[in-house]
Design a protein around this motif. Structure first.
Motif, mmCIF file in Angstrom:
data_model
loop_
_atom_site.group_PDB
_atom_site.id
_atom_site.type_symbol
_atom_site.label_atom_id
_atom_site.label_comp_id
_atom_site.label_asym_id
_atom_site.label_seq_id
_atom_site.Cartn_x
_atom_site.Cartn_y
_atom_site.Cartn_z
ATOM 1 N N GLY A 1 34.694 23.498 27.859
ATOM 2 C CA GLY A 1 36.126 24.008 27.684
ATOM 3 C C GLY A 1 36.447 24.371 26.457
ATOM 4 N N PHE A 2 35.552 23.821 25.946
ATOM 5 C CA PHE A 2 36.071 23.557 24.575
ATOM 6 C C PHE A 2 36.516 24.409 22.877
ATOM 7 C CE2 PHE A 2 35.162 19.046 25.656
ATOM 8 C CZ PHE A 2 36.363 18.874 25.359
ATOM 9 N N SER A 3 36.709 24.827 22.650
ATOM 10 C CA SER A 3 36.614 26.388 20.978
ATOM 11 C C SER A 3 35.945 25.828 20.166
ATOM 12 C CB SER A 3 38.133 25.932 21.159
ATOM 13 O OG SER A 3 39.071 25.409 20.292
ATOM 14 N N ASP A 4 36.090 24.497 20.184
ATOM 15 C CA ASP A 4 35.152 24.080 18.424
ATOM 16 C C ASP A 4 33.526 24.796 18.825
ATOM 17 O OD1 ASP A 4 36.685 22.155 19.983
ATOM 18 O OD2 ASP A 4 36.943 21.647 17.796
ATOM 19 N N ARG A 5 33.074 24.546 17.530
ATOM 20 C CA ARG A 5 31.737 25.264 17.445
ATOM 21 C C ARG A 5 30.936 24.175 16.324
ATOM 22 N NH1 ARG A 5 28.212 28.968 19.214
ATOM 23 N NH2 ARG A 5 26.265 29.768 18.151
ATOM 24 N N LEU A 6 30.294 23.680 16.667
ATOM 25 C CA LEU A 6 29.027 23.305 15.727
ATOM 26 C C LEU A 6 28.308 23.642 15.146
ATOM 27 C CD1 LEU A 6 27.846 20.265 17.944
ATOM 28 C CD2 LEU A 6 29.798 20.439 16.443
ATOM 29 N N VAL A 7 28.568 23.759 13.269
ATOM 30 C CA VAL A 7 27.633 24.391 12.548
ATOM 31 C C VAL A 7 27.239 23.333 11.866
ATOM 32 C CG1 VAL A 7 27.374 25.513 10.216
ATOM 33 C CG2 VAL A 7 29.207 26.295 11.796
ATOM 34 N N LEU A 8 25.430 23.500 11.673
ATOM 35 C CA LEU A 8 24.409 22.690 11.879
ATOM 36 C C LEU A 8 24.086 23.076 9.532
ATOM 37 C CD1 LEU A 8 21.571 21.047 11.795
ATOM 38 C CD2 LEU A 8 20.140 23.543 11.868
ATOM 39 N N ASP A 9 24.180 21.584 9.807
ATOM 40 C CA ASP A 9 23.727 21.686 7.789
ATOM 41 C C ASP A 9 22.550 20.940 7.219
ATOM 42 O OD1 ASP A 9 24.663 21.049 4.973
ATOM 43 O OD2 ASP A 9 26.325 19.312 5.084
ATOM 44 N N THR A 10 21.856 21.743 6.878
ATOM 45 C CA THR A 10 20.339 21.403 6.602
ATOM 46 C C THR A 10 20.644 20.743 4.785
ATOM 47 O OG1 THR A 10 20.328 23.617 5.645
ATOM 48 C CG2 THR A 10 20.032 23.454 8.293
ATOM 49 N N LYS A 11 21.937 20.589 4.591
ATOM 50 C CA LYS A 11 21.797 20.032 2.590
ATOM 51 C C LYS A 11 21.384 18.949 2.805
ATOM 52 C CE LYS A 11 24.844 23.472 0.706
ATOM 53 N NZ LYS A 11 26.161 23.937 0.462
ATOM 54 N N PRO A 12 20.474 18.394 2.107
ATOM 55 C CA PRO A 12 20.310 16.769 1.413
ATOM 56 C C PRO A 12 21.230 16.049 1.326
ATOM 57 C CG PRO A 12 19.719 17.764 0.299
ATOM 58 C CD PRO A 12 19.748 18.988 0.823
ATOM 59 N N LYS A 13 21.342 14.841 1.968
ATOM 60 C CA LYS A 13 22.674 13.964 1.668
ATOM 61 C C LYS A 13 22.668 13.066 0.715
ATOM 62 C CE LYS A 13 25.655 16.795 4.317
ATOM 63 N NZ LYS A 13 26.653 17.178 3.725
ATOM 64 N N PHE A 14 21.127 13.030 0.143
ATOM 65 C CA PHE A 14 20.295 11.998 -0.688
ATOM 66 C C PHE A 14 19.994 12.428 -1.360
ATOM 67 C CE2 PHE A 14 21.607 9.026 2.651
ATOM 68 C CZ PHE A 14 21.659 8.408 2.606
ATOM 69 N N VAL A 15 20.451 12.643 -3.154
ATOM 70 C CA VAL A 15 20.001 13.773 -3.928
ATOM 71 C C VAL A 15 20.478 12.818 -4.558
ATOM 72 C CG1 VAL A 15 21.255 15.787 -2.620
ATOM 73 C CG2 VAL A 15 22.804 14.615 -4.365
ATOM 74 N N VAL A 16 19.030 13.915 -6.213
ATOM 75 C CA VAL A 16 19.132 13.033 -7.097
ATOM 76 C C VAL A 16 20.442 13.585 -7.798
ATOM 77 C CG1 VAL A 16 17.486 13.123 -10.433
ATOM 78 C CG2 VAL A 16 16.498 13.134 -7.808
ATOM 79 N N ILE B 1 20.093 8.163 -7.613
ATOM 80 C CA ILE B 1 20.387 8.059 -5.829
ATOM 81 C C ILE B 1 21.433 8.698 -5.994
ATOM 82 C CG2 ILE B 1 20.005 8.072 -3.756
ATOM 83 C CD1 ILE B 1 17.151 9.442 -5.413
ATOM 84 N N VAL B 2 22.164 9.898 -5.451
ATOM 85 C CA VAL B 2 23.322 9.871 -5.108
ATOM 86 C C VAL B 2 23.515 10.234 -3.836
ATOM 87 C CG1 VAL B 2 25.845 11.256 -4.738
ATOM 88 C CG2 VAL B 2 24.609 10.687 -7.207
ATOM 89 N N ALA B 3 24.205 9.510 -2.722
ATOM 90 C CA ALA B 3 24.844 9.504 -1.143
ATOM 91 C C ALA B 3 26.233 10.767 -1.670
ATOM 92 C CB ALA B 3 24.655 8.203 -0.620
ATOM 93 N N LEU B 4 26.082 11.901 -0.883
ATOM 94 C CA LEU B 4 27.104 12.379 -0.682
ATOM 95 C C LEU B 4 27.634 12.726 0.850
ATOM 96 C CD1 LEU B 4 24.849 15.409 -1.488
ATOM 97 C CD2 LEU B 4 27.050 14.331 -3.576
ATOM 98 N N PRO B 5 29.048 13.220 0.502
ATOM 99 C CA PRO B 5 29.798 12.546 1.677
ATOM 100 C C PRO B 5 28.960 13.498 3.300
ATOM 101 C CG PRO B 5 31.311 13.306 -0.073
ATOM 102 C CD PRO B 5 30.049 13.767 -0.946
ATOM 103 N N GLY B 6 29.020 12.915 4.275
ATOM 104 C CA GLY B 6 28.236 12.866 5.193
ATOM 105 C C GLY B 6 27.180 12.714 5.561
ATOM 106 N N SER B 7 26.919 11.526 4.578
ATOM 107 C CA SER B 7 25.676 10.800 4.539
ATOM 108 C C SER B 7 26.186 9.736 5.722
ATOM 109 C CB SER B 7 25.361 10.453 3.221
ATOM 110 O OG SER B 7 25.588 9.955 2.686
#
Length: 207
Positions: free
Chosen positions: A82-97, A141-147
Motif C-alpha cells: 500500500g505504499f506509493s514509493d518506487r525503488l529505482v536501481l542505481d547501477t553507477k559504481p560508488k568507488f571510482v578513480v 579512489i573516491v567513495a561517492l555519496p551512497g557508498s
C-alpha cells in the motif's frame, strides 16, 4: 541505494536510500515491508523487507548487489503493502578513480583541505579531507555519496567545519586492502589510471 542482507535478523534485506542526518525516524510496517522515514520532513531513508529469500535467492551476509529483476520484485511488495514509493536501481559504481584538480586550505582548520576532485569526464565534486599526501594531480579512489565502506560506515554528502563535502578520498586501510600501511594517507594510483573507472582491488592495489 545500499543493500544489506542479514540472516541474523531472520532473513531481512535492508535498503538504505537516504541520509537521516541524525534526525529522529519513524517506521511503518505493513506485512513484510517496513518503510523508515525522517520525522522532520517525511523523507524515506530506508526499507526493511522480511522473509526476502521467498522473493529471490539470497544468502550472503553483508552488502549485496541487487539486479533489476530483484528491484522489480521489491517494488511489487511495496505496492502490495500500500505504499506509493518506487525503488529505482542505481547501477553507477560508488568507488571510482578520482583526480585532485584543486586544493586549498580549509579556512577553519589547521589540517583539513578543500579539494576539487574530478570523478568522471564531466563531473567534479568537492571533498573536505585531511590526508597529508593529498596534492593537485594525485589520482586516488573516491567513495561517492551512497557508498558503504568495508567497516560499515556510510558515505553521504555532509559538512566538515561548515564546508560542504560530497564524498571521501579513501586510504588503503579504509578500503580494507591486504597489507595496507597503518598510517594516514589516501591511496596513490598511477597517473595512467582513467578518472571515473570503477575501483578494482586487483587492479589498483599491488602490495
Amino acid at each position: 541505494m545500499i543493500a544489506i542482507y542479514n540472516t541474523h535478523l531472520t532473513d531481512v534485506l535492508m535498503l538504505i536510500t537516504g541520509d537521516n542526518q541524525g534526525e529522529k525516524l519513524t517506521a511503518t510496517r505493513i506485512g513484510n515491508v517496513t518503510k523508515i522515514s525522517r520525522q522532520d520532513n517525511g523523507e524515506t531513508v530506508a526499507w526493511n523487507f522480511f522473509d526476502v529469500s521467498t522473493l529471490f535467492p539470497i544468502s550472503e551476509n553483508g552488502q549485496v548487489t541487487l539486479t533489476a529483476e530483484n528491484i522489480d520484485k521489491l517494488n511489487v511488495e511495496i505496492k502490495t503493502a500500500g505504499f506509493s514509493d518506487r525503488l529505482v536501481l542505481d547501477t553507477k559504481p560508488k568507488f571510482v578513480v578520482g583526480e585532485i584538480v584543486e586544493l586549498v586550505a580549509h579556512p577553519d582548520s589547521d589540517h583539513l583541505n578543500i579539494a576539487q576532485v574530478r570523478v568522471s569526464e564531466d563531473e567534479t565534486i568537492q571533498i573536505v579531507a585531511g590526508a597529508p599526501n593529498a596534492r593537485v594531480g594525485l589520482k586516488t579512489i573516491v567513495a561517492l555519496p551512497g557508498s558503504m565502506m568495508p567497516n560499515g560506515a556510510l558515505i553521504f554528502a555532509g559538512q566538515l567545519r561548515g564546508v560542504a563535502s560530497f564524498g571521501m578520498m579513501a586510504s588503503p586501510r579504509e578500503l580494507a586492502l591486504p597489507n595496507a600501511p597503518q598510517k594516514r594517507g589516501i591511496i596513490e594510483l598511477a597517473l595512467s589510471e582513467v578518472v571515473g573507472t570503477a575501483f578494482d582491488s586487483a587492479k589498483h592495489w599491488h602490495k
